[in-house]
Design a protein around this motif. Structure first.
Motif, mmCIF file in Angstrom:
data_model
loop_
_atom_site.group_PDB
_atom_site.id
_atom_site.type_symbol
_atom_site.label_atom_id
_atom_site.label_comp_id
_atom_site.label_asym_id
_atom_site.label_seq_id
_atom_site.Cartn_x
_atom_site.Cartn_y
_atom_site.Cartn_z
ATOM 1 N N TYR A 79 66.693 4.883 24.262
ATOM 2 C CA TYR A 79 67.397 4.718 22.992
ATOM 3 C C TYR A 79 68.833 5.223 23.071
ATOM 4 C CZ TYR A 79 62.561 4.253 21.507
ATOM 5 O OH TYR A 79 61.257 3.865 21.402
ATOM 6 N N ASP A 80 69.700 4.624 22.225
ATOM 7 C CA ASP A 80 71.087 5.061 22.085
ATOM 8 C C ASP A 80 71.391 5.347 20.614
ATOM 9 O OD1 ASP A 80 72.054 4.991 24.728
ATOM 10 O OD2 ASP A 80 72.359 2.827 24.632
ATOM 11 N N TYR A 81 72.236 6.363 20.385
ATOM 12 C CA TYR A 81 72.768 6.623 19.054
ATOM 13 C C TYR A 81 74.019 5.769 18.845
ATOM 14 C CZ TYR A 81 69.932 10.919 18.741
ATOM 15 O OH TYR A 81 68.901 11.829 18.688
ATOM 16 N N ARG A 121 75.848 14.640 9.783
ATOM 17 C CA ARG A 121 75.015 15.810 9.489
ATOM 18 C C ARG A 121 75.721 16.661 8.427
ATOM 19 N NH1 ARG A 121 73.736 17.633 14.698
ATOM 20 N NH2 ARG A 121 72.071 16.076 14.660
ATOM 21 N N LEU A 145 69.770 8.993 23.314
ATOM 22 C CA LEU A 145 68.634 9.775 22.844
ATOM 23 C C LEU A 145 67.589 9.789 23.952
ATOM 24 C CD1 LEU A 145 66.733 11.198 20.832
ATOM 25 C CD2 LEU A 145 66.199 8.950 19.871
ATOM 26 N N GLU A 179 73.165 15.872 23.056
ATOM 27 C CA GLU A 179 72.614 14.780 22.252
ATOM 28 C C GLU A 179 72.462 15.188 20.786
ATOM 29 O OE1 GLU A 179 69.009 13.282 23.928
ATOM 30 O OE2 GLU A 179 69.921 12.853 25.876
ATOM 31 N N LYS A 180 72.075 16.440 20.564
ATOM 32 C CA LYS A 180 71.923 16.920 19.182
ATOM 33 C C LYS A 180 73.260 16.878 18.466
ATOM 34 C CE LYS A 180 70.250 20.792 16.403
ATOM 35 N NZ LYS A 180 69.732 22.176 16.400
ATOM 36 N N GLU A 217 75.859 14.903 19.237
ATOM 37 C CA GLU A 217 76.260 13.502 19.082
ATOM 38 C C GLU A 217 75.491 12.807 17.968
ATOM 39 O OE1 GLU A 217 77.508 12.712 23.767
ATOM 40 O OE2 GLU A 217 75.481 12.255 23.072
ATOM 41 N N SER A 218 74.199 13.125 17.861
ATOM 42 C CA SER A 218 73.359 12.448 16.867
ATOM 43 C C SER A 218 73.848 12.690 15.442
ATOM 44 C CB SER A 218 71.907 12.905 17.003
ATOM 45 O OG SER A 218 71.756 14.273 16.626
ATOM 46 N N SER A 263 75.887 9.796 14.049
ATOM 47 C CA SER A 263 75.314 8.447 14.202
ATOM 48 C C SER A 263 74.724 7.929 12.894
ATOM 49 C CB SER A 263 74.234 8.449 15.288
ATOM 50 O OG SER A 263 73.119 9.219 14.882
ATOM 51 N N ILE A 297 69.793 4.164 15.445
ATOM 52 C CA ILE A 297 69.235 4.338 16.791
ATOM 53 C C ILE A 297 68.738 2.970 17.244
ATOM 54 C CG2 ILE A 297 67.436 5.409 18.201
ATOM 55 C CD1 ILE A 297 67.458 7.757 16.214
#
Length: 354
Positions: free
Chosen positions: A168-170, A186, A317, A334-335, A337-338, A341, A344
């Motif tokens: 998976y990618d964000y 976020r 991800l 990753e956290k 970057e997410s 986003s 996904i």
């Protein structure tokens, strides 16, 4: 086994009875094709492929660029990014050390012709792999090929008995207005962005100010060396990235200390007409307790909106169930970057046994 590159090229470029054939890419023809494509992921762009080729060449890899134009009845109807690498353990057929990316074909081709071309490409990949004693090939297909269910390429790989793993990618949807985009962030990021903007001078190095400010890129290169503690790649690969800013193919977002004008962090972004990728970054490690990456990402997203790109590939991800050894540092990145986003999307990893 000694590689006879001429023999491999001859097999790869040979026409068949259906008048399907391949020719090694020229930047001009490749860019011309992509200009008319419906959607162009960042990793198919000429500047990205040329950078990767130099990256591995500069790090002493025995690599050949096999990226090819696809012809049907003497008309260019598609492209496939490809490379061949000689390693001590044998040969690898990849897209510059990543699984082979799916070909992009013209949309107006009939389903029958598309299937013929896909079948032909898989046949050629198998043929070369057998000569080079490659036992398996890894291939990727990303979300943009799956708008109406699985693609014909996906189906052809299944019919060739490929194993499939889903990763998976964000992504961030840049087609939405800025207020909606901010909603996807976020919750804690709003304050961190505002705080970072107060502490640092945040700016963009792009085509518009390149002539006056290109020394910023050299500062970024030095910061990357300082953070890494070693030279990670050739000067030529850095030069390609720097020049591509002037050519409007990349941009750099930076943070400077307002008190002494020192560069404390920067991130480089590469893009096609449709998609942006977070390519490389360097930050002063002694300042990690302060918000550095957050205001840089926000400024970059504003720039992406100005470029009218459609999607921002923020990061990957990790599918922990498919991972033998999980890297805690990678999960931490990753956290971060997410938090920028909105979506996904899956990417399919195929393993084709030869």
């Amino acid at each position: 086994m000694k590689l006879d590159l001429r023999k491999i090229k001859k097999i790869w470029l040979q026409k068949n009875q259906e008048l399907i054939h391949l020719e090694l890419k020229t930047d001009e023809e490749w860019d011309k094709f992509l200009k008319n494509a419906d959607y162009v992921p960042f990793n198919y762009s000429t500047h990205r492929l040329n950078y990767l080729f130099e990256y591995f060449l500069g790090n002493k890899f025995k690599i050949t660029n096999f990226s090819s134009l696809i012809f049907y009845e003497n008309e260019i109807v598609g492209i496939i990014p490809l490379s061949l690498t000689k390693k001590t353990s044998g040969y690898e057929l990849t897209t510059f050390h990543l699984p082979i990316l799916a070909p992009i074909l013209k949309n107006n081709l009939s389903k029958k012709i598309k299937k013929k071309i896909y079948s032909y490409l898989i046949l050629k990949i198998k043929e070369i792999s057998k000569i080079l004693k490659i036992k398996k090939i890894l291939l990727y297909e990303h979300f943009f090929n799956n708008i109406e269910g699985i693609s014909d390429w996906h189906q052809e790989l299944i019919l060739n008995k490929s194993k499939i793993v889903v990763n998976y990618d964000y992504f961030l949807n840049l087609q939405e207005n800025m207020d909606t985009i901010k909603v996807h962030f976020r919750k804690s990021y709003k304050n961190l962005i505002n705080k970072g903007n107060k502490i640092w001078e945040i700016g963009v190095l792009d085509k518009n100010n390149y002539n006056n400010s290109n020394k910023l890129f050299d500062e970024f290169k030095l910061l990357h060396f300082k953070v890494s503690g070693k030279k990670t790649r050739s000067d030529e690969s850095w030069k390609i990235q720097k020049n591509s800013i002037k050519k409007n193919n990349r941009f750099l977002v930076y943070a400077k200390d307002k008190n002494n004008n020192y560069l404390v962090g920067a991130a480089l972004f590469t893009y096609s007409k449709d998609e942006v990728d977070y390519e490389i970054a360097a930050y002063d490690r002694s300042l990690f307790h302060l918000p550095l990456g957050h205001p840089i990402q926000f400024k970059a997203i504003q720039k992406m909106k100005d470029l009218n790109c459609r999607w921002y590939r923020v990061g990957e991800l990790t599918n922990i169930a498919n991972t033998v050894k999980v890297d805690p540092k990678k999960l931490q990145i990753e956290k971060f970057e997410s938090g920028f986003s909105s979506n996904i999307f899956p990417k399919y990893l195929f393993e084709l046994k030869i």
